[in-house]
Design a protein around this motif. Sequence first.
Motif, short mmCIF file in Angstrom:
data_model
loop_
_atom_site.label_atom_id
_atom_site.label_comp_id
_atom_site.label_asym_id
_atom_site.label_seq_id
_atom_site.Cartn_x
_atom_site.Cartn_y
_atom_site.Cartn_z
N GLY A 138 0.81 -1.21 0.00
CA GLY A 138 0.00 0.00 0.00
C GLY A 138 0.84 1.26 0.00
O GLY A 138 2.03 1.27 -0.34
N ASP A 187 -1.50 5.02 5.84
CA ASP A 187 -2.65 5.80 5.36
C ASP A 187 -3.98 5.41 5.98
O ASP A 187 -5.01 6.01 5.68
CB ASP A 187 -2.75 5.74 3.84
CG ASP A 187 -3.15 4.36 3.31
OD1 ASP A 187 -3.33 3.42 4.11
OD2 ASP A 187 -3.27 4.22 2.07
N TYR A 200 -5.67 2.63 5.57
CA TYR A 200 -6.42 1.65 4.80
C TYR A 200 -5.51 0.60 4.16
O TYR A 200 -5.71 -0.60 4.33
CB TYR A 200 -7.25 2.33 3.70
CG TYR A 200 -8.30 3.27 4.22
CD1 TYR A 200 -9.50 2.79 4.72
CD2 TYR A 200 -8.08 4.65 4.24
CE1 TYR A 200 -10.48 3.65 5.20
CE2 TYR A 200 -9.05 5.52 4.72
CZ TYR A 200 -10.24 5.01 5.21
OH TYR A 200 -11.20 5.87 5.69
N THR A 201 -4.51 1.06 3.41
CA THR A 201 -3.74 0.12 2.60
C THR A 201 -2.37 -0.19 3.18
O THR A 201 -1.83 -1.26 2.92
CB THR A 201 -3.53 0.70 1.18
OG1 THR A 201 -2.68 1.86 1.24
CG2 THR A 201 -4.87 1.08 0.55
N THR A 237 -2.44 11.25 1.57
CA THR A 237 -2.78 9.83 1.57
C THR A 237 -4.12 9.59 0.90
O THR A 237 -4.27 8.62 0.14
CB THR A 237 -2.82 9.30 3.01
OG1 THR A 237 -3.69 10.11 3.81
CG2 THR A 237 -1.43 9.31 3.62
N TRP A 238 -5.11 10.43 1.15
CA TRP A 238 -6.42 10.23 0.53
C TRP A 238 -6.34 10.44 -0.97
O TRP A 238 -6.88 9.64 -1.75
CB TRP A 238 -7.45 11.18 1.15
CG TRP A 238 -8.86 10.86 0.77
CD1 TRP A 238 -9.72 10.01 1.40
CD2 TRP A 238 -9.59 11.39 -0.35
NE1 TRP A 238 -10.93 9.97 0.75
CE2 TRP A 238 -10.88 10.81 -0.33
CE3 TRP A 238 -9.28 12.30 -1.36
CZ2 TRP A 238 -11.85 11.12 -1.28
CZ3 TRP A 238 -10.25 12.59 -2.31
CH2 TRP A 238 -11.51 12.01 -2.26
N SER A 290 -4.98 7.52 -2.88
CA SER A 290 -5.81 6.31 -2.97
C SER A 290 -6.80 6.36 -4.12
O SER A 290 -7.38 5.33 -4.48
CB SER A 290 -6.58 6.12 -1.65
OG SER A 290 -7.63 7.07 -1.54
N GLN A 342 -13.52 5.73 3.80
CA GLN A 342 -13.56 4.64 2.82
C GLN A 342 -14.08 3.34 3.41
O GLN A 342 -14.08 2.31 2.73
CB GLN A 342 -12.17 4.44 2.22
CG GLN A 342 -11.70 5.61 1.38
CD GLN A 342 -12.63 5.90 0.21
OE1 GLN A 342 -12.75 5.11 -0.72
NE2 GLN A 342 -13.32 7.03 0.26
#
Length: 702
Positions: A35, A51, A53-54, A284-285, A288, A532
């Motif tokens: 990620g 981040d 999420y990943t 970071t957003w 993605s 997310q």
Amino acid sequence: MRAASPNPVARWSFEEMSPTIANDTISGHDDEIVGFSKRVPGASGQALRFDGYTTGIKRLAANAPRLGDAVTFESWIALQAYPWALCGIVNQADEQEVKISAHEGMIPAKDGDPAMEPDPRAGYFFGIDGDGRVHLQLSLGGHWVKCRSDATIPLMKWTQIAGTYDPKAGRMAVYINGKCVGSMPANGHIDFAREVELLIGRNHQAKTHEHPIRLSPPALFGIEGYLDEVIILDGALGADEIKRDYDSIQPPRDSGMQLAKLPDVAPAPAGFGAYYTRLKFTETWDASRRDGPDSDVVVLFDDRPWKYMLWRGTNYIPHWVTEKGIWYTNEFNETWGSGALGCAEPMSDKQSRYSRVSIVESSPARVVIHWRYALADTRYVSARVDPLTGWGDWSDEYHIIYPDGIGVRKICLWSTQPREPHEFQESIVLVPPGSRPEDVLETDAVTIMNMQGQAHLYSWAEHAPDKIAQPEHANIEIINVRSIARPFLIVSDEPFELYGEKHDGPLFRPMNVEINRENSIFPWWNHWPVAQIPSDGRVATHADRMAHSSLTTGLEWKDWDNSVNSRTRVMLHGLTELPPARLVGVARSWLHAPALRGLPAGISSRGYDMSERAYLLEKATAGDAEVIGFTLDASAEHPLYHPAFIIKNWGDQPARVSVNGRERPVGPGLRTGIRRTIDGIDLIVWLDLESTAPVQLVVSPR
């Protein structure tokens, strides 16, 4: 039982520069970073940014450290936001798949345990929960044992955390900044999950988020922030040794983190109009997303510091933005159940798979935006799917914006069951990180008015309003945000029928549920915008994430049009600095526009179209422009306020406009635009003109 030997067996200091490798300085093993990744200044040297999420660091199970029964985990951490739920920092546990108990309907999270989240059967877990509490969890003698701090770690500040298990002492403990903040008796051998890979900063399995309102699908997420000096020790450090490790590093007082801010743009040199752009949020957003440079639409005004924003981060749900940067929206179409789990709405379209926005018109006279979206849940499952055609519910909205910061919202719902419950409006404000709804809204948050100028102020000071009943026959709402410009809406005040029941005017309802007054006197959720995770309802308990609040909901008013498979409504909305009573005149100019008379031969009128906020005129034949004169019979009951005109088949010749015999110069008081369509070339005229007496207008070629 093997004697505890507090020797480091793995350590990640993140001093290497590779975006894909994190080196374990004890074993020399290079572990894969998955990620997003970025090196940032750390507690000591460099750190790794995660981040949420990943990002994660993984090591194959066969290469994971071999530990005895006494263990210690340490890390320095600076959180941008608390995790959505319990999240691993060092995690080699055989987490189990989460199964939800239903796949359709609105299922409150408080009804039993709607999402059965089983404990792991083996392994170890060291991490942080959704409120910033430190956890150490182990499988001991066939039981999953949990130790948790009561204290929470701060946001955006370097903090040392640790967890230890000492079987000789019969104790598990967790630490924050060298101090024990939680402990419990514990005994037994650790049942290791030796077939599971080791993960840093991320969970193995999708989990349900904490603080839910409704049943939601589980989500895979991780730490959002920085990690540094992550250490695994084979043996249990004592409290003095944990304190020694804490004292050995002097992190910078400033972690370098900043609160996320809603996007903004500078005034456009070209002035009023709609523009494609790519609005920036956080690094970071933005990283993605899978979208290009023209993904968003912004409407700018040349004589006022307002904006109209349609941004990916809100799933293109349109927002008025005040001079103070406060974002407000009148929502969208929404429905519930009927094949969907929870809310079927564009707010649930986290990746904007269905939500699309385009500029139809942009001229000095007006802007027209088309927004199309599906009513689908967070799994992208549509509501009310027609078994014959396969179509679910969809909506087309047209947003017609004029230079005065007032626009028409035309909402067309397409459905096999258009007269079943659907929502068309909710008054929503965005709440940025570091803020609570009270920072955006006045306590006396809503003013409701009728066409006689009678007004009632609704306050959330003591409690949310039980109902909105005053004044009678109300059709105007003002949202009292903490800025000079305030959002407003106006709808038809005519009687209508809904679900077989007749009403003598619009129905306003307060949003008086899902409020935790320990956190805010207003509703406060952070499952949207930008989030997310597949959630349509999560209560905000901390000011750590982008969030939103709502004041009124489920406004019902007379339909503009309908068919067997559609239902259309229109509203006037915008920003205003006018005193509330002045909005009555604005409402009358839209709902009871002055009659137009005296057109010359060859020019026809389709009257005033509320859905365009404009008078519609048409030349009988296309070709050269000609002089068009007419009278508008304005009066106190039928006032004129910033009128607009659409003259079909005008051609592409510039126009001049005279008001009561005086020519208006093109500029702030007169805006004209040419609209080219497949059917012809039309003229758009907008006037900064107010009158309660008849007005004579002449439009002629320049």
